[in-house]
Design an enzyme around this catalytic site. Structure first.
Site, PDB file in Angstrom:
ATOM      1  N   ASP A 188       0.849  -1.192   0.000  1.00 45.14           N
ATOM      2  CA  ASP A 188       0.000   0.000   0.000  1.00 45.14           C
ATOM      3  C   ASP A 188       0.883   1.239   0.000  1.00 45.14           C
ATOM      4  O   ASP A 188       1.367   1.676   1.045  1.00 45.14           O
ATOM      5  CB  ASP A 188      -0.923   0.002   1.217  1.00 45.14           C
ATOM      6  CG  ASP A 188      -1.933   1.154   1.175  1.00 45.14           C
ATOM      7  OD1 ASP A 188      -1.725   2.095   0.385  1.00 45.14           O
ATOM      8  OD2 ASP A 188      -2.909   1.110   1.933  1.00 45.14           O
ATOM      9  N   GLY A 211      -4.782   2.038   7.815  1.00 43.34           N
ATOM     10  CA  GLY A 211      -5.865   1.399   8.550  1.00 43.34           C
ATOM     11  C   GLY A 211      -5.625  -0.088   8.737  1.00 43.34           C
ATOM     12  O   GLY A 211      -5.907  -0.642   9.809  1.00 43.34           O
TER      13      GLY A 211
END
Length: 289
Positions: A188, A211
């Protein structure tokens, strides 16, 4: 310009095939804080290969559709999109050195109303080469300011409420100042987690923790407190993100467990801010022989 709702609603992503290596598993475990104490014999097997064990929350980062929100054709301001909810359900243990394929699609687009936002739910079903299901991931993205298009309203779910008693367990796990920079190596690469200027544009005082890194830290707390580090007992883990975490903060997980099911919530201890709510963890109560 509003996001391209019609295109988003019909998104079906190309299959993603991946063969997970031991090194992948070790990097993931290190990136979410395992083996901070290298002498901890409970955590060492998740980062040391002779009898390598795989953290179940790793399923959330494997065989996914990537940073799909950044596709210009969707007209989404990716820097202002937030991770809403996350759920993983394991059907079998995560295999190592075996090809697995994820097939992702958008399953819901909900309208939160004008001046609020839109919610996009993506489901990824992962199976082995024989087509046997291995796990299912559901996640939502909250698109700030994109509501008011007269779309479907998200149905209400069963209200989550902590039992009226003290938690059965409380687990504090610290993050480090560089944790987002390490965690992004799992794939990510959203700059909001690394670039101070991008984070500022998105409304944050500094780059925020992923997250899914917070998700994994909560999963670690549950694995430690409820399952005595026996990852074979993991069944499913779902939650809602309610506030960002800044690298370096301590995440406190409060847990109420009973008969194979635990409710939990998390807060950033230094700011006393709830960062995860509506947590539900399902596990094998008796473990395995």
């Amino acid at each position: 310009m509003a996001f391209n709702r019609e295109l988003v609603q019909t998104l079906v992503f190309p299959p993603v095939t991946q063969t997970v290596s031991k090194k992948d598993c070790q990097l993931y475990a290190l990136s979410v804080g395992l083996a901070r104490d290298p002498l901890d014999r409970n955590e060492l097997p998740f980062v040391y290969e002779p009898r390598l064990r795989v953290l179940p929350t790793m399923a959330a980062v494997l065989c996914t559709s990537g940073h799909w929100i950044a596709d210009p054709a969707l007209r989404i301001d990716a820097d202002k999109a937030l991770h809403g909810e996350q759920a993983v359900r394991l059907h079998r243990p995560i295999p190592v050195d075996t090809p697995i394929t994820g097939r992702s699609r958008v399953v819901n687009v909900w309208d939160k109303g004008r001046g609020k936002g839109a919610v996009v739910e993506v489901e990824c079903q992962v199976a082995d080469a024989k087509g046997t299901p291995v796990w299912t991931v559901n996640r939502t993205a909250y698109l700030r300011g994109e509501g008011g298009f007269n779309g479907r309203v998200q149905p209400k779910t069963e209200a989550w409420a902590a039992p009226e008693r003290a938690p059965d367990a409380v687990c504090d796990l610290p993050s480090t100042g560089q944790q987002a920079l390490l965690y992004r190596l799992n794939g990510d690469l959203n700059p909001v987690h690394a670039d101070p200027d991008v984070a500022s544009y998105a409304g944050f005082r500094q780059p925020i923790l992923h997250g899914l890194c917070s998700y994994a830290i909560a999963g670690h707390a549950l694995l430690k407190s409820v399952c005595a580090y026996d990852e074979r007992r993991f069944r499913s883990l779902s939650l809602r993100f309610s506030a960002p975490v800044y690298p370096g903060e301590t995440i406190r997980t409060e847990i109420w467990a009973d008969r194979g099911r635990a409710l939990f919530r998390c807060r950033a201890l230094e700011r006393n801010v709830e960062i995860i709510v509506n947590g539900v963890f399902e596990f094998e109560a008796e473990g395995h022989a």
